[in-house]
Design a protein around this motif. Structure first.
Motif, PDB file in Angstrom:
ATOM      1  N   ARG A  90     -17.925  -0.780  -6.196  1.00 16.76           N
ATOM      2  CA  ARG A  90     -16.360  -0.727  -6.707  1.00 16.76           C
ATOM      3  C   ARG A  90     -16.515   0.821  -7.009  1.00 16.76           C
ATOM      4  O   ARG A  90     -15.086   1.213  -5.702  1.00 16.76           O
ATOM      5  CB  ARG A  90     -16.475  -0.394  -8.615  1.00 16.76           C
ATOM      6  N   GLU A  91     -17.181   1.585  -6.426  1.00 16.24           N
ATOM      7  CA  GLU A  91     -16.843   3.583  -6.314  1.00 16.24           C
ATOM      8  C   GLU A  91     -16.789   3.105  -5.003  1.00 16.24           C
ATOM      9  O   GLU A  91     -14.719   4.406  -4.101  1.00 16.24           O
ATOM     10  CB  GLU A  91     -17.733   4.044  -6.726  1.00 16.24           C
ATOM     11  N   ILE A  92     -17.185   2.570  -3.676  1.00 14.38           N
ATOM     12  CA  ILE A  92     -16.747   3.097  -1.808  1.00 14.38           C
ATOM     13  C   ILE A  92     -15.421   1.962  -2.059  1.00 14.38           C
ATOM     14  O   ILE A  92     -14.641   2.602  -1.474  1.00 14.38           O
ATOM     15  CB  ILE A  92     -17.607   3.031  -0.988  1.00 14.38           C
ATOM     16  N   ILE A  93     -14.701   1.261  -2.873  1.00 16.51           N
ATOM     17  CA  ILE A  93     -13.890   0.754  -2.493  1.00 16.51           C
ATOM     18  C   ILE A  93     -12.258   1.209  -3.287  1.00 16.51           C
ATOM     19  O   ILE A  93     -11.611   1.912  -2.914  1.00 16.51           O
ATOM     20  CB  ILE A  93     -14.018  -0.288  -2.936  1.00 16.51           C
ATOM     21  N   ILE A  94     -12.635   1.995  -4.413  1.00 13.11           N
ATOM     22  CA  ILE A  94     -11.652   2.980  -4.648  1.00 13.11           C
ATOM     23  C   ILE A  94     -11.516   3.905  -4.157  1.00 13.11           C
ATOM     24  O   ILE A  94     -10.219   4.046  -3.968  1.00 13.11           O
ATOM     25  CB  ILE A  94     -11.887   3.565  -6.040  1.00 13.11           C
ATOM     26  N   ALA A  95     -12.477   4.241  -3.338  1.00 18.28           N
ATOM     27  CA  ALA A  95     -12.248   5.918  -2.296  1.00 18.28           C
ATOM     28  C   ALA A  95     -11.669   4.932  -1.274  1.00 18.28           C
ATOM     29  O   ALA A  95     -10.867   6.217  -0.482  1.00 18.28           O
ATOM     30  CB  ALA A  95     -13.676   6.283  -1.803  1.00 18.28           C
ATOM     31  N   GLN A  96     -12.069   4.106  -0.762  1.00 22.06           N
ATOM     32  CA  GLN A  96     -11.170   3.584   0.679  1.00 22.06           C
ATOM     33  C   GLN A  96      -9.696   3.111   0.512  1.00 22.06           C
ATOM     34  O   GLN A  96      -8.546   3.253   1.049  1.00 22.06           O
ATOM     35  CB  GLN A  96     -11.698   2.223   0.865  1.00 22.06           C
ATOM     36  N   GLY A  97      -9.129   2.449  -1.107  1.00 18.71           N
ATOM     37  CA  GLY A  97      -7.983   3.068  -1.633  1.00 18.71           C
ATOM     38  C   GLY A  97      -7.803   3.755  -1.805  1.00 18.71           C
ATOM     39  O   GLY A  97      -5.982   3.834  -1.189  1.00 18.71           O
ATOM     40  N   THR A  98      -7.901   5.326  -2.532  1.00 23.11           N
ATOM     41  CA  THR A  98      -7.090   6.120  -2.100  1.00 23.11           C
ATOM     42  C   THR A  98      -7.062   7.356  -0.829  1.00 23.11           C
ATOM     43  O   THR A  98      -6.124   7.347   0.038  1.00 23.11           O
ATOM     44  CB  THR A  98      -8.414   7.556  -2.689  1.00 23.11           C
ATOM     45  N   LEU A  99      -8.072   6.734   0.053  1.00 14.27           N
ATOM     46  CA  LEU A  99      -7.883   7.118   1.641  1.00 14.27           C
ATOM     47  C   LEU A  99      -6.530   6.232   2.482  1.00 14.27           C
ATOM     48  O   LEU A  99      -5.702   6.509   2.882  1.00 14.27           O
ATOM     49  CB  LEU A  99      -8.776   6.912   2.160  1.00 14.27           C
ATOM     50  N   ASP A 100      -6.431   4.680   1.713  1.00  9.36           N
ATOM     51  CA  ASP A 100      -5.440   3.978   2.515  1.00  9.36           C
ATOM     52  C   ASP A 100      -4.517   4.097   2.453  1.00  9.36           C
ATOM     53  O   ASP A 100      -3.114   4.590   2.983  1.00  9.36           O
ATOM     54  CB  ASP A 100      -5.955   2.314   2.586  1.00  9.36           C
ATOM     55  N   CYS A 101      -3.654   4.354   0.371  1.00  5.46           N
ATOM     56  CA  CYS A 101      -2.757   4.839   0.183  1.00  5.46           C
ATOM     57  C   CYS A 101      -2.255   6.499   0.954  1.00  5.46           C
ATOM     58  O   CYS A 101      -1.029   6.749   0.860  1.00  5.46           O
ATOM     59  CB  CYS A 101      -2.922   5.467  -1.214  1.00  5.46           C
ATOM     60  N   CYS A 102      -3.053   7.059   1.852  1.00  5.33           N
ATOM     61  CA  CYS A 102      -2.908   8.332   2.697  1.00  5.33           C
ATOM     62  C   CYS A 102      -1.983   8.122   3.908  1.00  5.33           C
ATOM     63  O   CYS A 102      -0.468   8.358   3.673  1.00  5.33           O
ATOM     64  CB  CYS A 102      -3.716   9.231   3.190  1.00  5.33           C
ATOM     65  N   HIS A 103      -2.111   7.072   4.485  1.00  9.17           N
ATOM     66  CA  HIS A 103      -1.285   6.384   5.424  1.00  9.17           C
ATOM     67  C   HIS A 103       0.082   5.511   5.071  1.00  9.17           C
ATOM     68  O   HIS A 103       1.444   5.681   5.286  1.00  9.17           O
ATOM     69  CB  HIS A 103      -1.566   5.581   6.213  1.00  9.17           C
ATOM     70  N   TYR A 104       0.244   5.224   3.552  1.00  8.52           N
ATOM     71  CA  TYR A 104       1.335   4.539   3.179  1.00  8.52           C
ATOM     72  C   TYR A 104       2.443   5.857   2.321  1.00  8.52           C
ATOM     73  O   TYR A 104       3.342   5.405   2.731  1.00  8.52           O
ATOM     74  CB  TYR A 104       1.219   3.738   1.777  1.00  8.52           C
ATOM     75  N   ALA A 105       1.873   6.207   2.500  1.00  8.68           N
ATOM     76  CA  ALA A 105       2.752   7.841   1.068  1.00  8.68           C
ATOM     77  C   ALA A 105       3.202   8.382   2.833  1.00  8.68           C
ATOM     78  O   ALA A 105       4.086   8.988   2.826  1.00  8.68           O
ATOM     79  CB  ALA A 105       1.682   9.128   0.628  1.00  8.68           C
ATOM     80  N   GLU A 106       2.254   9.149   3.824  1.00  6.21           N
ATOM     81  CA  GLU A 106       2.880   9.201   5.052  1.00  6.21           C
ATOM     82  C   GLU A 106       4.518   8.293   5.275  1.00  6.21           C
ATOM     83  O   GLU A 106       5.185   9.029   5.720  1.00  6.21           O
ATOM     84  CB  GLU A 106       2.234   8.985   6.184  1.00  6.21           C
ATOM     85  N   GLU A 107       4.472   7.370   5.620  1.00  3.68           N
ATOM     86  CA  GLU A 107       5.185   6.335   6.091  1.00  3.68           C
ATOM     87  C   GLU A 107       6.604   6.339   4.614  1.00  3.68           C
ATOM     88  O   GLU A 107       7.719   6.100   4.587  1.00  3.68           O
ATOM     89  CB  GLU A 107       4.972   4.405   6.441  1.00  3.68           C
ATOM     90  N   PHE A 108       6.205   5.796   3.288  1.00  6.24           N
ATOM     91  CA  PHE A 108       6.973   5.957   1.908  1.00  6.24           C
ATOM     92  C   PHE A 108       7.130   7.268   1.625  1.00  6.24           C
ATOM     93  O   PHE A 108       7.950   6.834   0.131  1.00  6.24           O
ATOM     94  CB  PHE A 108       6.115   4.564   1.366  1.00  6.24           C
ATOM     95  N   GLY A 109       6.191   7.771   1.409  1.00  3.57           N
ATOM     96  CA  GLY A 109       6.480   9.080   0.860  1.00  3.57           C
ATOM     97  C   GLY A 109       5.791   9.016  -1.124  1.00  3.57           C
ATOM     98  O   GLY A 109       4.927  10.236  -1.063  1.00  3.57           O
ATOM     99  N   VAL A 110       5.206   8.269  -0.472  1.00  2.00           N
ATOM    100  CA  VAL A 110       4.140   7.941  -2.098  1.00  2.00           C
ATOM    101  C   VAL A 110       3.243   6.775  -2.102  1.00  2.00           C
ATOM    102  O   VAL A 110       3.933   5.724  -1.632  1.00  2.00           O
ATOM    103  CB  VAL A 110       5.601   7.868  -3.654  1.00  2.00           C
ATOM    104  N   ALA A 111       2.131   6.623  -2.487  1.00  2.00           N
ATOM    105  CA  ALA A 111       1.385   5.280  -2.234  1.00  2.00           C
ATOM    106  C   ALA A 111       0.719   5.798  -3.885  1.00  2.00           C
ATOM    107  O   ALA A 111       0.400   6.644  -3.904  1.00  2.00           O
ATOM    108  CB  ALA A 111       0.496   4.897  -1.189  1.00  2.00           C
ATOM    109  N   MET A 112      -0.004   4.391  -4.164  1.00  2.00           N
ATOM    110  CA  MET A 112      -0.422   4.661  -5.370  1.00  2.00           C
ATOM    111  C   MET A 112      -2.114   4.091  -5.571  1.00  2.00           C
ATOM    112  O   MET A 112      -1.807   3.213  -4.915  1.00  2.00           O
ATOM    113  CB  MET A 112      -0.133   4.401  -6.947  1.00  2.00           C
ATOM    114  N   ASN A 113      -2.715   3.906  -6.417  1.00  2.00           N
ATOM    115  CA  ASN A 113      -4.245   3.469  -6.245  1.00  2.00           C
ATOM    116  C   ASN A 113      -3.921   3.483  -8.197  1.00  2.00           C
ATOM    117  O   ASN A 113      -4.121   4.089  -8.412  1.00  2.00           O
ATOM    118  CB  ASN A 113      -5.125   4.538  -6.640  1.00  2.00           C
TER     119      ASN A 113
END
Length: 300
Positions: A90-113
């Motif tokens: 669960r923890e390593i999936i959560i961490a990947q989710g936050t990392l993935d959100c970085c790419h979406y935030a670069e595109e849309f301004g905000v992303a959330m976990n």
């Protein structure tokens, strides 16, 4: 489109005494979809964070002991959850989710976990329901790949982001800002780049004024090009562990102010949920859902 990391494993079942805090991870997406604020297309399920990225932040021995379920009983008690393989996954999936959100935030301004904000995890240990520090892992990834040069961590959980502060103590490219309850866990506070301890009983007016006086100056002086926002709702007056007296409306205004400040300075932001321990689960879920509503209203 607002992109939101969520995986069924976020609400990993625990023994009876630990289940209540996990309920929000399934109720938040369900409520947002039920009310029409989000659709299923907003949500994505992360994979597992690769081991080499974990080792960019966390000590190799700690990681080996964690994945091998060999942590000492003392450390397991400090973490607060019974250790299990699904919990580590669960923890390593959560961490990947936050990392993935970085790419979406670069595109849309905000992303959330839906999860994340595991700010009590240190390089070599976990504590306070945190095993791996997702924000630190994602921030380190951005630095390593030259996707950001000045990162601001806005930690507004009621508990100091002690693990994050310690991890980046000697890293000038990451500025850690923690506004938290002065008389709250952890008993021993680390030194963030900026700590703003609030007295017990702080209410909406005082809370929002301190935030307004602080955050704009940070953006102006530090000039970040990326931000992480730990949006804990344990600042609520209803929270069993918080000791502050902020209303749900005050919490919503806090979120709006953070988003508007990020927008004003054109800084992409990744939002993680942090803590929330009100006796009524509806108070926790509604306060967290307000964070998503604010993001959608302001960005999309």
């Amino acid at each position: 489109m607002l992109r939101i990391a969520h995986c069924p494993l976020y609400s990993h079942p625990l023994p009876e005494g630990h289940r209540f805090p996990m309920l929000k991870y399934e109720l938040i997406p369900a409520q947002l979809i039920y009310e029409g604020t989000c659709t299923p297309e907003n949500f994505f399920c992360p994979s597992a964070l690769p081991e080499d990225l974990i080792l960019r932040v966390h000590d190799a021995k700690y990681w080996e002991d964690l994945k091998g379920l060999r942590l000492s009983p003392k450390m397991v008690r400090r973490i607060g959850f019974p250790l299990s393989a699904p919990l580590v996954q669960r923890e390593i999936i959560i961490a990947q989710g936050t990392l993935d959100c970085c790419h979406y935030a670069e595109e849309f301004g905000v992303a959330m976990n839906v999860a994340g904000g595991t700010h009590h995890a240190f390089t070599d240990r976990g504590e306070g329901f945190c095993l791996l520090n997702d924000v630190a892992l994602a921030a380190q990834y951005l630095l390593d790949h030259q996707r950001a040069a000045c990162i601001l961590v806005i930690d507004l959980d009621v508990h100091q982001g002690n693990g994050t502060a310690a991890i980046f103590r000697d890293e000038p490219r990451v500025f850690t800002f923690s506004m938290h309850g002065k008389d709250n866990y952890p008993l021993h506070k680390e030194q963030s780049d900026l700590d703003v301890p609030l007295p017990t009983g702080t209410s909406d007016r005082e809370y929002l004024q301190v935030l307004a006086d602080t955050l704009g100056n940070l953006f102006e002086n530090y000039r970040p090009d990326f931000a992480f926002y730990v949006a804990g709702v344990d600042i609520l007056a209803t929270d069993k562990l918080g000791h502050l007296s902020v209303s749900r409306e005050g919490c919503r205004q806090r979120d709006e102010f953070v988003f508007k400040t990020c927008q004003r300075y054109q800084v992409p932001v990744v939002v993680t949920m942090g803590g929330g321990y009100s006796a009524r689960i509806v108070d926790v879920v509604e306060a967290h859902c307000n964070t998503y509503r604010a993001a959608l209203n302001l960005y999309f």
